[in-house]
Design a protein around this motif. Structure first.
Motif, PDB file in Angstrom:
ATOM      1  N   GLY A 237      93.481  34.348  37.057  1.00 57.13           N
ATOM      2  CA  GLY A 237      94.578  35.304  37.152  1.00 57.13           C
ATOM      3  C   GLY A 237      95.519  35.263  35.967  1.00 57.13           C
ATOM      4  O   GLY A 237      96.392  36.123  35.843  1.00 57.13           O
ATOM      5  N   LYS A 353      99.635  31.732  45.829  1.00 58.13           N
ATOM      6  CA  LYS A 353     100.677  32.476  46.545  1.00 58.13           C
ATOM      7  C   LYS A 353     101.318  31.572  47.586  1.00 58.13           C
ATOM      8  O   LYS A 353     100.625  30.848  48.291  1.00 58.13           O
ATOM      9  CB  LYS A 353     100.080  33.701  47.251  1.00 58.13           C
ATOM     10  CG  LYS A 353      99.537  34.775  46.326  1.00 58.13           C
ATOM     11  CD  LYS A 353      98.978  35.936  47.152  1.00 58.13           C
ATOM     12  CE  LYS A 353      98.413  37.030  46.260  1.00 58.13           C
ATOM     13  NZ  LYS A 353      97.857  38.149  47.046  1.00 58.13           N
ATOM     14  N   ARG A 359     101.924  40.363  47.263  1.00 64.99           N
ATOM     15  CA  ARG A 359     101.006  41.154  46.454  1.00 64.99           C
ATOM     16  C   ARG A 359     100.554  40.420  45.206  1.00 64.99           C
ATOM     17  O   ARG A 359      99.433  40.559  44.754  1.00 64.99           O
ATOM     18  CB  ARG A 359     101.673  42.483  46.053  1.00 64.99           C
ATOM     19  CG  ARG A 359     101.975  43.409  47.235  1.00 64.99           C
ATOM     20  CD  ARG A 359     102.557  44.721  46.769  1.00 64.99           C
ATOM     21  NE  ARG A 359     101.643  45.433  45.876  1.00 64.99           N
ATOM     22  CZ  ARG A 359     101.942  46.586  45.284  1.00 64.99           C
ATOM     23  NH1 ARG A 359     103.130  47.144  45.478  1.00 64.99           N
ATOM     24  NH2 ARG A 359     101.062  47.176  44.496  1.00 64.99           N
ATOM     25  N   GLU A 360     101.442  39.622  44.631  1.00 66.87           N
ATOM     26  CA  GLU A 360     101.122  38.928  43.390  1.00 66.87           C
ATOM     27  C   GLU A 360     101.386  37.432  43.522  1.00 66.87           C
ATOM     28  O   GLU A 360     102.116  36.986  44.409  1.00 66.87           O
ATOM     29  CB  GLU A 360     101.955  39.499  42.233  1.00 66.87           C
ATOM     30  CG  GLU A 360     101.666  40.970  41.942  1.00 66.87           C
ATOM     31  CD  GLU A 360     102.495  41.480  40.783  1.00 66.87           C
ATOM     32  OE1 GLU A 360     103.351  40.715  40.285  1.00 66.87           O
ATOM     33  OE2 GLU A 360     102.298  42.638  40.379  1.00 66.87           O
ATOM     34  N   SER A 361     100.780  36.697  42.618  1.00 67.16           N
ATOM     35  CA  SER A 361     100.983  35.252  42.611  1.00 67.16           C
ATOM     36  C   SER A 361     102.435  34.916  42.275  1.00 67.16           C
ATOM     37  O   SER A 361     103.021  35.503  41.372  1.00 67.16           O
ATOM     38  CB  SER A 361     100.048  34.606  41.579  1.00 67.16           C
ATOM     39  OG  SER A 361     100.399  33.257  41.372  1.00 67.16           O
TER      40      SER A 361
END
Length: 566
Positions: A237, A353, A359-361
């Motif tokens: 990511g 997370k 929704r995002e790290s």
């Protein structure tokens, strides 16, 4: 780091811009009237004709070529139109070969038609294809006109000159140059719009931060182009740029590495040779570099783009190949110990997370702290990191997902850290035990309370397995308090597991032996354990995960069988 990038730029003879996509041209005739829209493949060899400035921020390019946002083509068109509008104020444009004012007027008058044709063309191109917008006049590219080349060069020099000084030494080459500037315009993490980043808090002194001459700036750009194309790797990511730097006068080693990466056939051979990786990028070259002598170091630069700037998430400097070798040696030990491939993905599992609904790290910071410690060889706080392990394990446990796999990943991480010396588990002398083979493999089980909790976890998982095989459910899980048990809960749990196994007529000699050993260790541990709840439940979860391994010792070992039959 910048000097290392510059050296790479010096050694790369033909830096290439690796961009694929389509350019949509607004076509103007010889009379500068609008003639329509034309499409062309982006050809890297034509970047000079496009007046393309690689590496510039998206929001403030000195170039009349802009990436198209398919959802907002109006904004892209406005960037191109503004480039021409601003060009009228750039130079003395009287008696020039092209009337820029007329181009400005055409864009104003024909705006709606141009935008409609632009949108139609965008819709005909695959969504995944990169798209750019530019202008062509009378069949020629803007770079074919001396006027536009002058404007392009002037815009760049003006941007660089915003914070510059005359006859000063360049921070990279060390030579006194006519002009040096603090803005590299290659990496976008240097900024002159925040006083806190400026020497003496005065913008006119910003050049003192990182003074760079134009020659080194060009080499920097070449170096970054190569790094982005050949030395940028995926990292769960995130992305990092791998920037090698040679020591002393061994530039031949760096040159050899760059040649291998530049040669497609050699790169493919290298890729096939590297069987083991630390990351999820199949192009990773860290194992190859780990075999080099310590005449070079490696810099790992983690960058994140934010609008028109770049932010350094982490810079790990001066990692020797010998350190990489140590890391790979530890990895091989863990691979063998667990009969499973270890990589940094195991670590990322727990630092991605804080809530799966996000929704995002939001745990990149902690993940990169662990990565930094691994490469630098810095000790880590076990009690701090075990909180993250348990947070993730609990989530799977509560939702009845496969929490045992998550626990195994955590054990691999802890064992890897211990092998690298980032965590030390002091050995405590204890009498020999039938499970010493297991305890000696996992150094974290180094005290009576840890072993007692671990064996209780083994026994509890055996009970859960029995319940599931007979009932298709595991009601005893409710007794485990979502893996938030304290010392009192653990001590009370042993008799409850014992009784429940008796109810199922499953408290055989093997389980009885495990219970006896767990009880012995818990008694040896005494009271008032100096152990946080997260750590207690981590060892308990480890036992649940390792129940099969303990079962093999109990049921498949002839010596243990003799003991259970006594």
């Amino acid at each position: 780091m910048l000097s290392a990038v510059t050296e790479i730029g010096r050694l790369v003879s033909q830096p290439k811009v690796k961009i694929e996509g389509k350019i949509i041209f607004i076509v103007l005739g010889s009379d500068l009237s609008f003639k329509g829209i034309e499409l062309e493949d982006f050809i890297p060899e034509k970047i000079d004709k496009y007046l393309y400035k690689h590496g510039e921020s998206k929001g403030n390019r000195p170039s009349p070529l802009a990436p198209i946002n398919p959802k907002e083509p109006e904004k892209t068109f406005a960037k191109i139109a503004n480039w021409f509008k601003n060009s009228k104020r750039t130079l003395n444009l009287n008696d020039q070969e092209i009337n820029i004012t007329k181009i400005d007027d055409v864009f104003e008058k024909e705006k709606s038609i141009i935008l409609q044709e632009l949108k139609n063309q965008i819709n005909q191109i695959d969504k995944k294809t990169n798209k750019f917008l530019s202008v062509r006049i009378s069949g020629k590219y803007l770079g074919d006109f001396e006027l536009f080349r002058k404007i392009f060069d002037f815009n760049i020099s003006q941007r660089i000159g915003k914070s510059s000084s005359k006859n000063k030494a360049c921070s990279i080459c060390g030579e006194v140059k006519n002009t040096v500037s603090a803005r590299t315009y290659v990496y976008q993490f240097d900024t002159d719009d925040k006083p806190g980043f400026i020497t003496g808090f005065k913008k006119e002194n910003y050049w003192k931060n990182i003074p760079v001459c134009q020659d080194c700036r060009n080499l920097l750009q070449n170096g970054r182009n190569f790094i982005e194309n050949k030395l940028t790797f995926k990292f769960y990511g995130l992305k990092y740029q791998l920037i090698p730097k040679v020591l002393l006068s061994r530039s031949d080693i760096l040159k050899d590495i760059l040649e291998i990466l530049s040669d497609t056939h050699k790169s493919i051979s290298l890729k096939e040779r590297i069987a083991k990786r630390l990351t999820n990028d199949e192009n990773e070259i860290l194992e190859y570099l780990s075999e080099k002598e310590d005449v070079m170091t490696l810099n790992f630069l983690f960058l994140k783009s934010q609008q028109s700037a770049e932010r350094i998430l982490l810079l790990i400097e001066d990692v020797f190949p010998s350190r990489l070798k140590t890391i790979f040696d530890a990895k091989r030990c863990i691979d063998t110990l667990f009969n499973e491939e270890f990589n940094f993905g195991k670590v990322r599992t727990f630092f991605y997370k804080s809530d799966q609904d996000k929704r995002e790290s939001d745990l990149d910071k902690y993940f990169l702290e662990v990565v930094d410690s691994i490469f630098r060889g810095q000790r880590i706080d076990f009690n701090f990191w075990v909180k993250f392990f348990m947070q993730s394990i609990r989530e799977d446990f509560i939702n009845d997902n496969y929490y045992l796999s998550k626990t195994r990943d955590a054990m691999m991480c802890i064992s890897f850290f211990e092998k690298l010396g980032l965590i030390n588990f002091e050995e405590v002398v204890m009498e020999q035990n039938i499970f010493d083979e297991v305890f000696n493999k996992y150094k974290l089980l180094n005290t009576p309370e840890k072993r007692g909790i671990f064996l209780l976890g083994v026994l509890t998982q055996m009970l859960l397995n029995k319940q599931y095989s007979e009932r298709g459910s595991k009601p005893f899980m409710k007794k485990l308090k979502s893996l938030k048990m304290d010392e009192k809960d653990i001590k009370a749990l042993l008799s409850e597991v014992h009784n429940k196994l008796e109810e199922y007529d499953a408290f055989d000699k093997g389980k009885r032996l495990i219970a006896q050993e767990a009880s012995k260790y818990l008694l040896q541990a005494g009271d008032s354990w100096k152990m946080p709840v997260d750590e207690i439940n981590f060892y308990f979860a480890c036992g649940m995960n390792m129940n099969d391994e303990i079962a093999k010792v109990v049921y498949n070992n002839p010596k243990v069988q003799e003991k259970t039959n006594e």
